[in-house]
Design an enzyme around this catalytic site. Structure first.
Site, PDB file in Angstrom:
ATOM      1  N   CYS A  99       0.831  -1.191   0.000  1.00  0.00           N
ATOM      2  CA  CYS A  99       0.000   0.000   0.000  1.00  0.00           C
ATOM      3  C   CYS A  99       0.880   1.261   0.000  1.00  0.00           C
ATOM      4  O   CYS A  99       1.887   1.334  -0.699  1.00  0.00           O
ATOM      5  CB  CYS A  99      -0.967  -0.059   1.179  1.00  0.00           C
ATOM      6  SG  CYS A  99      -2.374   1.069   1.098  1.00  0.00           S
ATOM      7  N   THR A 100       0.540   2.237   0.818  1.00  0.00           N
ATOM      8  CA  THR A 100       1.284   3.505   0.823  1.00  0.00           C
ATOM      9  C   THR A 100       2.623   3.418   1.541  1.00  0.00           C
ATOM     10  O   THR A 100       3.365   4.404   1.591  1.00  0.00           O
ATOM     11  CB  THR A 100       0.436   4.616   1.459  1.00  0.00           C
ATOM     12  OG1 THR A 100      -0.025   4.187   2.738  1.00  0.00           O
ATOM     13  CG2 THR A 100      -0.755   4.957   0.568  1.00  0.00           C
TER      14      THR A 100
END
Length: 224
Positions: A99-100
């Site tokens: 993800c981030t």
């Protein structure tokens, strides 16, 4: 194999727990949970995590994994966190994110010139940390493995497991975990979701992405 997960306040717990569940079952896996301090680390979903090491006593890692979450805004501006990621990323056989979490790798200079992916709402921002954004659930570029948003971390982990221990081991872990997804809706990615759903979620993310961009710019300024 020494596997190290970075912990930081307000991380998305499934970014961490999905890959942890898979990778911890690799033969000979030794898992370290590294944080700036050994105090319990809050996540975005009630669950609190207990680090096993701080940055000073974490053993050298073979596989570094960085989860994402709203806490990346502060983490990618924290000098000690970025120094740790740089140090371990330089000697790890596998440098990875979910993800981030990719933006923490980016803040550490580990995505320059690399193909990478992240959560769909932040995907275009990868170019600001020198990466080449690729629309895929899992992306590999050399020893760099990046996963898309949240649940993509499970597919990401099985991809890593197969790379490290072979397809048969990865398949056995998959069976043991009964990972056989059959979602009740086909709305888990922008290209599958109904237009109204996509518009609603894009609007919901807009203020968050605006805050993230400010943090990303501040992190870049802090490195100058």
């Amino acid at each position: 194999m020494n596997i190290t997960f970075l912990l930081f306040p307000n991380l998305t717990q499934l970014d961490f727990t999905g890959p942890l569940q898979v990778l911890s079952r690799l033969p000979g896996a030794q898992v370290a949970l590294a944080a700036k301090h050994k105090a319990p680390v809050p996540t975005d979903a009630v669950l609190t995590l207990n680090p096993t090491h701080d940055f000073s006593d974490c053993p050298p890692t073979d596989l570094l994994c960085i989860p994402g979450g709203f806490g990346i805004d502060d983490a990618m501006q924290d000098k000690e966190t970025i120094a740790f990621v740089k140090r371990e990323g330089a000697r790890a056989s596998y440098v990875t994110s979910v993800c981030t979490g990719a933006f923490i790798l980016g803040a550490a200079g580990l995505l320059k010139g690399k193909k990478a992916t992240t959560h769909w709402a932040y995907h275009d921002e990868l170019k600001h940390v020198g990466a080449e954004p690729v629309q895929a659930r899992v992306v590999r570029d050399g020893n760099l493995f990046t996963g898309g948003g949240v649940t993509a971390g499970i597919d990401f982990a099985f991809t890593l497991a197969a790379e490290i221990a072979g397809d048969d081991v990865a398949k056995a872990i998959q069976l043991g975990l009964e990972y056989d997804p059959a979602p009740p809706f086909h709305a888990g990615s922008p290209d599958k979701a109904a237009q109204a759903t996509l518009e609603a979620m894009t609007a919901r993310y807009a203020p968050r992405v605006a805050d993230f961009r400010k943090a990303l710019a501040a992190a870049a300024q802090g490195r100058q």
